[in-house]
Design a protein around this motif. Structure first.
Motif, PDB file in Angstrom:
ATOM      1  N   SER A 186      42.858  91.639 -32.115  1.00  0.00           N
ATOM      2  CA  SER A 186      44.086  91.632 -31.320  1.00  0.00           C
ATOM      3  C   SER A 186      44.060  92.681 -30.207  1.00  0.00           C
ATOM      4  O   SER A 186      45.059  92.846 -29.500  1.00  0.00           O
ATOM      5  CB  SER A 186      45.299  91.871 -32.221  1.00  0.00           C
ATOM      6  OG  SER A 186      45.204  93.139 -32.853  1.00  0.00           O
ATOM      7  N   ALA A 187      42.931  93.389 -30.031  1.00  0.00           N
ATOM      8  CA  ALA A 187      42.839  94.418 -28.992  1.00  0.00           C
ATOM      9  C   ALA A 187      42.972  93.781 -27.610  1.00  0.00           C
ATOM     10  O   ALA A 187      42.434  92.697 -27.351  1.00  0.00           O
ATOM     11  CB  ALA A 187      41.513  95.168 -29.117  1.00  0.00           C
ATOM     12  N   HIS A 188      43.676  94.459 -26.694  1.00  0.00           N
ATOM     13  CA  HIS A 188      43.936  93.906 -25.369  1.00  0.00           C
ATOM     14  C   HIS A 188      42.950  94.401 -24.313  1.00  0.00           C
ATOM     15  O   HIS A 188      42.923  93.871 -23.208  1.00  0.00           O
ATOM     16  CB  HIS A 188      45.362  94.266 -24.921  1.00  0.00           C
ATOM     17  CG  HIS A 188      46.421  93.701 -25.819  1.00  0.00           C
ATOM     18  ND1 HIS A 188      46.669  92.340 -25.927  1.00  0.00           N
ATOM     19  CD2 HIS A 188      47.287  94.321 -26.672  1.00  0.00           C
ATOM     20  CE1 HIS A 188      47.649  92.143 -26.783  1.00  0.00           C
ATOM     21  NE2 HIS A 188      48.048  93.327 -27.258  1.00  0.00           N
ATOM     22  N   ASP A 189      42.159  95.422 -24.626  1.00  0.00           N
ATOM     23  CA  ASP A 189      41.282  96.003 -23.612  1.00  0.00           C
ATOM     24  C   ASP A 189      39.850  95.490 -23.704  1.00  0.00           C
ATOM     25  O   ASP A 189      38.953  96.002 -23.043  1.00  0.00           O
ATOM     26  CB  ASP A 189      41.279  97.532 -23.725  1.00  0.00           C
ATOM     27  CG  ASP A 189      40.986  98.010 -25.137  1.00  0.00           C
ATOM     28  OD1 ASP A 189      40.966  97.160 -26.046  1.00  0.00           O
ATOM     29  OD2 ASP A 189      40.794  99.223 -25.324  1.00  0.00           O
ATOM     30  N   VAL A 190      39.599  94.461 -24.527  1.00  0.00           N
ATOM     31  CA  VAL A 190      38.275  93.835 -24.613  1.00  0.00           C
ATOM     32  C   VAL A 190      38.456  92.322 -24.654  1.00  0.00           C
ATOM     33  O   VAL A 190      39.512  91.817 -25.033  1.00  0.00           O
ATOM     34  CB  VAL A 190      37.482  94.296 -25.867  1.00  0.00           C
ATOM     35  CG1 VAL A 190      37.184  95.777 -25.817  1.00  0.00           C
ATOM     36  CG2 VAL A 190      38.233  93.932 -27.146  1.00  0.00           C
ATOM     37  N   ASP A 191      37.403  91.612 -24.238  1.00  0.00           N
ATOM     38  CA  ASP A 191      37.381  90.156 -24.363  1.00  0.00           C
ATOM     39  C   ASP A 191      36.687  89.796 -25.673  1.00  0.00           C
ATOM     40  O   ASP A 191      35.536  90.173 -25.890  1.00  0.00           O
ATOM     41  CB  ASP A 191      36.620  89.531 -23.188  1.00  0.00           C
ATOM     42  CG  ASP A 191      37.328  89.760 -21.862  1.00  0.00           C
ATOM     43  OD1 ASP A 191      38.564  89.772 -21.856  1.00  0.00           O
ATOM     44  OD2 ASP A 191      36.636  89.940 -20.836  1.00  0.00           O
ATOM     45  N   VAL A 192      37.387  89.087 -26.548  1.00  0.00           N
ATOM     46  CA  VAL A 192      36.836  88.710 -27.842  1.00  0.00           C
ATOM     47  C   VAL A 192      36.340  87.269 -27.777  1.00  0.00           C
ATOM     48  O   VAL A 192      37.072  86.369 -27.353  1.00  0.00           O
ATOM     49  CB  VAL A 192      37.884  88.868 -28.967  1.00  0.00           C
ATOM     50  CG1 VAL A 192      37.282  88.488 -30.312  1.00  0.00           C
ATOM     51  CG2 VAL A 192      38.408  90.302 -29.003  1.00  0.00           C
ATOM     52  N   MET A 193      35.093  87.062 -28.186  1.00  0.00           N
ATOM     53  CA  MET A 193      34.494  85.723 -28.169  1.00  0.00           C
ATOM     54  C   MET A 193      34.001  85.374 -29.561  1.00  0.00           C
ATOM     55  O   MET A 193      33.245  86.140 -30.167  1.00  0.00           O
ATOM     56  CB  MET A 193      33.322  85.663 -27.176  1.00  0.00           C
ATOM     57  CG  MET A 193      33.715  85.896 -25.723  1.00  0.00           C
ATOM     58  SD  MET A 193      32.307  85.716 -24.589  1.00  0.00           S
ATOM     59  CE  MET A 193      31.926  83.981 -24.850  1.00  0.00           C
ATOM     60  N   ASP A 194      34.452  84.232 -30.080  1.00  0.00           N
ATOM     61  CA  ASP A 194      33.943  83.736 -31.359  1.00  0.00           C
ATOM     62  C   ASP A 194      32.580  83.088 -31.123  1.00  0.00           C
ATOM     63  O   ASP A 194      32.443  82.176 -30.303  1.00  0.00           O
ATOM     64  CB  ASP A 194      34.913  82.721 -31.956  1.00  0.00           C
ATOM     65  CG  ASP A 194      36.228  83.364 -32.369  1.00  0.00           C
ATOM     66  OD1 ASP A 194      36.185  84.505 -32.887  1.00  0.00           O
ATOM     67  OD2 ASP A 194      37.290  82.746 -32.157  1.00  0.00           O
ATOM     68  N   VAL A 195      31.590  83.553 -31.845  1.00  0.00           N
ATOM     69  CA  VAL A 195      30.213  83.119 -31.599  1.00  0.00           C
ATOM     70  C   VAL A 195      29.883  81.892 -32.431  1.00  0.00           C
ATOM     71  O   VAL A 195      30.040  81.894 -33.658  1.00  0.00           O
ATOM     72  CB  VAL A 195      29.215  84.249 -31.911  1.00  0.00           C
ATOM     73  CG1 VAL A 195      27.781  83.788 -31.629  1.00  0.00           C
ATOM     74  CG2 VAL A 195      29.541  85.482 -31.084  1.00  0.00           C
ATOM     75  N   THR A 196      29.421  80.866 -31.759  1.00  0.00           N
ATOM     76  CA  THR A 196      28.925  79.649 -32.410  1.00  0.00           C
ATOM     77  C   THR A 196      27.402  79.636 -32.302  1.00  0.00           C
ATOM     78  O   THR A 196      26.823  80.378 -31.491  1.00  0.00           O
ATOM     79  CB  THR A 196      29.488  78.399 -31.716  1.00  0.00           C
ATOM     80  OG1 THR A 196      29.008  78.372 -30.354  1.00  0.00           O
ATOM     81  CG2 THR A 196      31.010  78.413 -31.723  1.00  0.00           C
ATOM     82  N   PRO A 197      26.729  78.802 -33.090  1.00  0.00           N
ATOM     83  CA  PRO A 197      25.272  78.703 -32.951  1.00  0.00           C
ATOM     84  C   PRO A 197      24.834  78.347 -31.526  1.00  0.00           C
ATOM     85  O   PRO A 197      23.820  78.852 -31.038  1.00  0.00           O
ATOM     86  CB  PRO A 197      24.907  77.606 -33.955  1.00  0.00           C
ATOM     87  CG  PRO A 197      25.966  77.693 -35.004  1.00  0.00           C
ATOM     88  CD  PRO A 197      27.215  78.049 -34.251  1.00  0.00           C
ATOM     89  N   ARG A 198      25.600  77.508 -30.859  1.00  0.00           N
ATOM     90  CA  ARG A 198      25.239  77.137 -29.486  1.00  0.00           C
ATOM     91  C   ARG A 198      25.329  78.341 -28.554  1.00  0.00           C
ATOM     92  O   ARG A 198      24.430  78.563 -27.739  1.00  0.00           O
ATOM     93  CB  ARG A 198      26.174  76.018 -29.000  1.00  0.00           C
ATOM     94  CG  ARG A 198      25.898  75.588 -27.569  1.00  0.00           C
ATOM     95  CD  ARG A 198      26.807  74.451 -27.153  1.00  0.00           C
ATOM     96  NE  ARG A 198      26.582  74.083 -25.757  1.00  0.00           N
ATOM     97  CZ  ARG A 198      27.216  73.102 -25.136  1.00  0.00           C
ATOM     98  NH1 ARG A 198      28.121  72.381 -25.794  1.00  0.00           N
ATOM     99  NH2 ARG A 198      26.946  72.848 -23.870  1.00  0.00           N
ATOM    100  N   LEU A 199      26.413  79.114 -28.662  1.00  0.00           N
ATOM    101  CA  LEU A 199      26.549  80.292 -27.817  1.00  0.00           C
ATOM    102  C   LEU A 199      25.418  81.278 -28.100  1.00  0.00           C
ATOM    103  O   LEU A 199      24.884  81.908 -27.172  1.00  0.00           O
ATOM    104  CB  LEU A 199      27.904  80.944 -28.043  1.00  0.00           C
ATOM    105  CG  LEU A 199      28.316  82.084 -27.095  1.00  0.00           C
ATOM    106  CD1 LEU A 199      29.827  82.133 -26.948  1.00  0.00           C
ATOM    107  CD2 LEU A 199      27.800  83.436 -27.565  1.00  0.00           C
ATOM    108  N   ALA A 200      25.047  81.438 -29.372  1.00  0.00           N
ATOM    109  CA  ALA A 200      23.971  82.362 -29.729  1.00  0.00           C
ATOM    110  C   ALA A 200      22.652  81.932 -29.110  1.00  0.00           C
ATOM    111  O   ALA A 200      21.896  82.763 -28.585  1.00  0.00           O
ATOM    112  CB  ALA A 200      23.845  82.447 -31.247  1.00  0.00           C
TER     113      ALA A 200
END
Length: 364
Positions: A25-39
Motif C-alpha cells: 500500500s506504499a505510495h512512493d513506489v510502483d508495485v508490480m505483481d510478477v508473472t512468469p511472462r514478466l519474469a
C-alpha cells in the motif's frame, strides 16, 4: 496486567520490518505483481543489456586500437640491417656489389636518452618518436645522402621496448610487463604470458559455479577503461596498442541485500553471475517455514536518483510465483525483502507477556 502498560509505553514489541500489506500500500513506489511472462521478459531484457554492453566494449577497443602506433623511445633496443646493391665502403668486400640487393648487418643498438642511435659514417641519428616505418626511411635516406651506399633500404627489428610494453597486473600474482613488438600483441596473448596456468581464474568464469567472485579484465588505454569477462578476453582476438595497461580483478558481478523476518539468513550475498530470485533465496537458506508470509516476497529494484523505485511482488503460495522466481534476474544493488506472516508479531507479544507473567504468579 502490570506488563501491558509497560510494553505499550516503551514501544518495544519485537518487529522484523513492515508487513506485506503495508509494503503493497506504499505510495512512493510502483508495485508490480510478477508473472512468469514478466519474469521472462525481464530476463530477456537483462541478457540483451549484457550483450549490448559487451559489443560496445569490444567496438571501443577495436576502434581505439587503430589510433595508436608503435613509436621509438629512449631505452628501446633494435637490430639494424641495410639492404643495398653496393659494398660497404673500406672493407674490400663484394657484399652487395650486384644488381640484386643484399643485407649489410649493422648489429644491435639502444636508443639513447636523447632519442638517437649512433650509426657508422652517418653518426647520431634521431629516431625517438618515429614509427618503425619512419625510422627505416630516415636511416635509408641518411646513408643515401652520404653517397656511400647505392639505393639503401633499412630493415629494423625491435628486440625490446620497455616504454611500449604492456603492463599486466592485479589478481595474477607479481605484475608482468609483456614486451611489445611491431608485429602486434593481442589481449589473449598478453594474458596467457602473464597468468601462468590460470586454472583458478578461468574456472571461475565458466558456468554458474559456486564461487562468488568473477574474473574480469580491464584494459586501460589513455584516459579510458574497458572491462571484459576473462573468457571473452581469451576467446576474442583483441588487438592491444603500445603502452596499454591490463588489470585482472576478481570481484562479484552482483551484490544483493536480503532482509526481513521471513528469511532464514539476512545479509549481503555476492554472485559471479546474474542470479535469479530463486538462486538468491536458496543462498539465504530459503524462507522460514514458521515465520514467512508466503504472499509477501518483494524485490526492490535499484534505480538512478530521481527515478521512481519499483517494487516487484511475488506470491510465494502459488505455482506462478515459484515459476516467476526461477527466471526473474536480480541485478547488482537490488534488495530482497521477505515479510513475516501477520500472526508472528502477535505470537511474540503473547510469548513475552507469558514470560513476564511467570514471575508475578511465582510472587503470589
Amino acid at each position: 496486567m502490570i506488563a501491558i502498560p509497560a510494553l505499550s509505553a516503551c514501544g518495544m514489541l519485537p518487529s522484523a520490518g513492515p508487513s506485506g500489506s503495508s509494503v503493497r500500500s506504499a505510495h512512493d513506489v510502483d508495485v508490480m505483481d510478477v508473472t512468469p511472462r514478466l519474469a521472462r521478459e525481464r530476463a530477456d531484457l537483462e541478457a540483451h543489456v549484457q550483450r549490448d554492453a559487451l559489443l560496445r566494449a569490444l567496438a571501443k577497443l577495436t576502434r581505439q586500437s587503430g589510433q595508436s602506433a608503435f613509436t621509438f623511445h629512449p631505452g628501446d633496443t633494435l637490430k639494424l640491417a641495410v639492404w643495398t646493391i653496393s659494398p660497404w665502403p673500406g672493407t674490400g668486400s663484394r657484399q652487395g656489389a650486384s644488381t640484386v640487393p643484399s643485407p649489410i648487418e649493422f648489429g644491435d643498438y639502444t636508443v639513447s636518452e636523447k632519442g638517437r642511435i649512433n650509426l657508422p659514417y652517418a653518426g647520431a641519428t634521431q629516431i625517438s618518436g618515429m614509427t618503425l616505418a619512419e625510422a627505416q626511411v630516415t636511416i635509408a635516406r641518411r646513408f643515401s645522402s652520404l653517397g656511400i651506399l647505392q639505393s639503401p633500404s633499412a630493415k629494423i627489428t625491435v628486440t625490446s621496448s620497455p616504454h611500449n610494453g604492456v603492463l599486466v597486473t592485479g589478481a595474477i600474482g607479481a605484475p608482468q610487463i609483456v614486451p611489445w613488438t611491431p608485429a602486434g600483441l593481442t589481449l589473449a596473448s598478453a594474458l596467457t604470458q602473464s597468468l601462468g596456468n590460470g586454472a583458478n581464474l578461468v574456472s571461475s568464469t565458466i558456468g554458474h559455479d559456486t564461487t562468488s567472485l568473477a574474473t574480469q579484465v580491464s584494459v586501460l588505454r589513455d584516459d579510458t577503461s574497458v572491462t571484459l569477462p576473462l573468457d571473452v578476453a581469451l576467446a576474442r582476438r583483441i588487438a592491444l596498442v603500445p603502452g596499454d595497461r591490463i588489470l585482472v580483478k576478481r570481484a562479484p558481478i552482483v551484490r544483493v541485500t536480503v532482509v526481513g523476518g521471513g528469511i532464514r539468513k539476512n545479509g549481503q550475498f555476492d554472485f559471479a553471475h546474474v542470479p535469479t530470485l530463486a538462486e538468491v533465496l536458496a543462498s539465504a537458506s530459503g524462507l522460514s517455514a514458521n515465520l514467512a508470509d508466503d504472499h509477501a516476497v518483494f524485490v526492490l529494484e535499484a534505480r538512478p536518483a530521481g527515478r521512481r523505485p519499483v517494487l516487484y511482488s511475488f506470491a510465494w503460495n502459488n505455482l506462478q510465483g515459484l515459476a516467476a522466481s526461477h527466471d526473474f534476474p536480480i541485478k547488482d544493488g537490488d534488495m530482497i525483502y521477505v515479510a513475516e506472516a501477520p500472526i508472528v508479531p502477535v505470537e511474540r507479544a503473547v510469548s513475552i507477556l507469558f514470560q513476564l507473567a511467570v514471575p508475578v504468579q511465582a510472587a503470589k
